[in-house]
Scaffold this motif. Sequence first.
Motif, PDB file in Angstrom:
ATOM      1  N   ARG A   1       0.837  -1.205   0.000  1.00 24.22           N
ATOM      2  CA  ARG A   1       0.000   0.000   0.000  1.00 24.22           C
ATOM      3  C   ARG A   1       0.874   1.257   0.000  1.00 24.22           C
ATOM      4  O   ARG A   1       0.586   2.240  -0.694  1.00 24.22           O
ATOM      5  N   GLU A   2       1.962   1.214   0.773  1.00 29.45           N
ATOM      6  CA  GLU A   2       2.887   2.346   0.809  1.00 29.45           C
ATOM      7  C   GLU A   2       3.555   2.569  -0.546  1.00 29.45           C
ATOM      8  O   GLU A   2       3.695   3.708  -1.002  1.00 29.45           O
ATOM      9  N   LEU A   3       3.958   1.482  -1.214  1.00 28.56           N
ATOM     10  CA  LEU A   3       4.594   1.605  -2.526  1.00 28.56           C
ATOM     11  C   LEU A   3       3.642   2.234  -3.544  1.00 28.56           C
ATOM     12  O   LEU A   3       4.035   3.116  -4.314  1.00 28.56           O
ATOM     13  N   ILE A   4       2.401   1.785  -3.553  1.00 24.87           N
ATOM     14  CA  ILE A   4       1.425   2.324  -4.504  1.00 24.87           C
ATOM     15  C   ILE A   4       1.190   3.807  -4.235  1.00 24.87           C
ATOM     16  O   ILE A   4       1.143   4.626  -5.153  1.00 24.87           O
ATOM     17  N   GLY A   5       1.063   4.171  -2.943  1.00 22.21           N
ATOM     18  CA  GLY A   5       0.868   5.571  -2.598  1.00 22.21           C
ATOM     19  C   GLY A   5       2.072   6.439  -2.913  1.00 22.21           C
ATOM     20  O   GLY A   5       1.937   7.621  -3.255  1.00 22.21           O
ATOM     21  N   ARG A   6       3.271   5.844  -2.847  1.00 27.37           N
ATOM     22  CA  ARG A   6       4.501   6.608  -3.078  1.00 27.37           C
ATOM     23  C   ARG A   6       4.766   6.838  -4.560  1.00 27.37           C
ATOM     24  O   ARG A   6       5.243   7.902  -4.956  1.00 27.37           O
ATOM     25  N   TYR A   7       4.468   5.860  -5.386  1.00 26.94           N
ATOM     26  CA  TYR A   7       4.889   5.917  -6.782  1.00 26.94           C
ATOM     27  C   TYR A   7       3.790   6.295  -7.766  1.00 26.94           C
ATOM     28  O   TYR A   7       4.097   6.614  -8.918  1.00 26.94           O
ATOM     29  N   PHE A   8       2.532   6.283  -7.342  1.00 24.19           N
ATOM     30  CA  PHE A   8       1.442   6.517  -8.279  1.00 24.19           C
ATOM     31  C   PHE A   8       0.477   7.590  -7.784  1.00 24.19           C
ATOM     32  O   PHE A   8       0.376   7.846  -6.581  1.00 24.19           O
ATOM     33  N   ARG A   9      -0.233   8.157  -8.728  1.00 28.35           N
ATOM     34  CA  ARG A   9      -1.342   9.055  -8.398  1.00 28.35           C
ATOM     35  C   ARG A   9      -2.576   8.204  -8.125  1.00 28.35           C
ATOM     36  O   ARG A   9      -3.227   7.719  -9.056  1.00 28.35           O
ATOM     37  N   THR A  10      -2.885   8.011  -6.881  1.00 26.62           N
ATOM     38  CA  THR A  10      -3.991   7.128  -6.519  1.00 26.62           C
ATOM     39  C   THR A  10      -5.347   7.734  -6.868  1.00 26.62           C
ATOM     40  O   THR A  10      -6.346   7.012  -6.884  1.00 26.62           O
ATOM     41  N   ASP A  11      -5.388   9.044  -7.166  1.00 28.79           N
ATOM     42  CA  ASP A  11      -6.662   9.630  -7.592  1.00 28.79           C
ATOM     43  C   ASP A  11      -7.070   9.126  -8.966  1.00 28.79           C
ATOM     44  O   ASP A  11      -8.252   9.188  -9.330  1.00 28.79           O
ATOM     45  N   LEU A  12      -6.105   8.602  -9.745  1.00 25.98           N
ATOM     46  CA  LEU A  12      -6.403   8.043 -11.061  1.00 25.98           C
ATOM     47  C   LEU A  12      -6.519   6.524 -11.039  1.00 25.98           C
ATOM     48  O   LEU A  12      -6.841   5.914 -12.058  1.00 25.98           O
ATOM     49  N   LEU A  13      -6.248   5.945  -9.884  1.00 25.36           N
ATOM     50  CA  LEU A  13      -6.276   4.480  -9.762  1.00 25.36           C
ATOM     51  C   LEU A  13      -7.714   3.962  -9.787  1.00 25.36           C
ATOM     52  O   LEU A  13      -8.585   4.475  -9.073  1.00 25.36           O
ATOM     53  N   LYS A  14      -7.957   2.947 -10.604  1.00 25.78           N
ATOM     54  CA  LYS A  14      -9.267   2.302 -10.676  1.00 25.78           C
ATOM     55  C   LYS A  14      -9.246   0.919 -10.046  1.00 25.78           C
ATOM     56  O   LYS A  14     -10.199   0.527  -9.366  1.00 25.78           O
ATOM     57  N   TYR A  15      -8.182   0.169 -10.304  1.00 23.47           N
ATOM     58  CA  TYR A  15      -8.081  -1.190  -9.759  1.00 23.47           C
ATOM     59  C   TYR A  15      -6.623  -1.499  -9.439  1.00 23.47           C
ATOM     60  O   TYR A  15      -5.714  -1.087 -10.169  1.00 23.47           O
ATOM     61  N   ALA A  16      -6.415  -2.215  -8.361  1.00 30.04           N
ATOM     62  CA  ALA A  16      -5.122  -2.818  -8.077  1.00 30.04           C
ATOM     63  C   ALA A  16      -5.406  -4.244  -7.640  1.00 30.04           C
ATOM     64  O   ALA A  16      -6.267  -4.485  -6.786  1.00 30.04           O
ATOM     65  N   ARG A  17      -4.691  -5.185  -8.255  1.00 23.44           N
ATOM     66  CA  ARG A  17      -4.922  -6.606  -7.975  1.00 23.44           C
ATOM     67  C   ARG A  17      -3.615  -7.276  -7.567  1.00 23.44           C
ATOM     68  O   ARG A  17      -2.541  -6.928  -8.055  1.00 23.44           O
TER      69      ARG A  17
END
Length: 274
Positions: A78-94
Motif C-alpha cells: 500500500r505504501e509503494l502504490i501511494g509513493r509511486y502513483f497518483r492514486t486519484d487516477l487508480l481504478k483497480y489494483a490486484r
Amino acid sequence: MRSHRIAALQLDEERLAADLAVSEGFAYNDSYADFVSSGMLRSTMLWNQTGSLAESSLGDYEGSARPTPHGEALTYVRELIGRYFRTDLLKYARFMRLAPGSVYVPHRDFLELKADMVRVHLPLQTDDNVFASEDNTVFRMRRGELWLLDATRTHSVGSFSDRDRVHVICDFTAEDFSQVLAAEVQARPDVPADNIAERPPLGAESRQALLDLAKVLDERNYQEIQTLLIKQHFASDISGDEVFTLLKQIADGSGRADLLSRATAHEEYCMVRR
C-alpha cells in the motif's frame, strides 16, 4: 513493442517478505480462469470501486478506487502504490499469483471498457523462467521493476518456474503512463536487452509437426494442444496471434467443425469482444 520498463525500484526485503507472508492467507478468486490454458491463476482485489473483495472484475466507473481489506492488510505494498502513483487516477489494483507451469491464452484487455486505461505491473516474486509477451516479443519483467504493459496488444504469460509468480497489477484511467506517476518517480522508459528472450525461428519441419496434430485432435486433448501451442510461442519465433492461427488450422485439418468453431469463438472472445 509498446510495453516497457518504467523504473527499477529498491525493495525493502524484510517488509516485502512480511506482506508476502500475509498474502498467503488471502481469499483468492479465479475470475481470470478464462485466460489460463494450463495451471492456475489466483487473484484478489487490493483497490476497486467499492472496497469490497466481492467485486472481482473490471468496469467503468467515476471517481477513485478504494482499498479493500486485503489492500489495507498489505502495509508495504500500500505504501509503494501511494509513493509511486497518483492514486486519484487508480481504478483497480490486484494481487495476482500465477502457479508454476501456468500459461495464459494470448488475449487483449480493456475490450469491455470505454475509458482509456494504463496498466502497470510491479513484480514482487518471480525469476528468469517466467516470461511475458507482446505480439511477437517475449520478455521478462524482473522483480522490483515497474513495467507499463500495453494490454490492448496481444499478450500472454508463461511460467516455467518452480514457484509462484506474484505481481501487483494497477489499472489507471489515463491517456499516458506519465500521467499516473507520482512526482518523485524518475521514469527511465526502456526495454533492457537482457530482458528480451531470444527464440529461434519455427522451421518448416517443426510447423508441419504442429499441423500434424490434426491427426489426433479431439475434445479430450484440445486443451493440451492449445497449451502446447502457447508454450511454443515462448520457445520459438511465433506470435501470440499465430497461436490461434495454428490452432484453427489444426482444428480445420482434423475435420472437426465443432472444434474449429470452439477455437474461432475463443479467439473472438480473447481478441475482439467480450
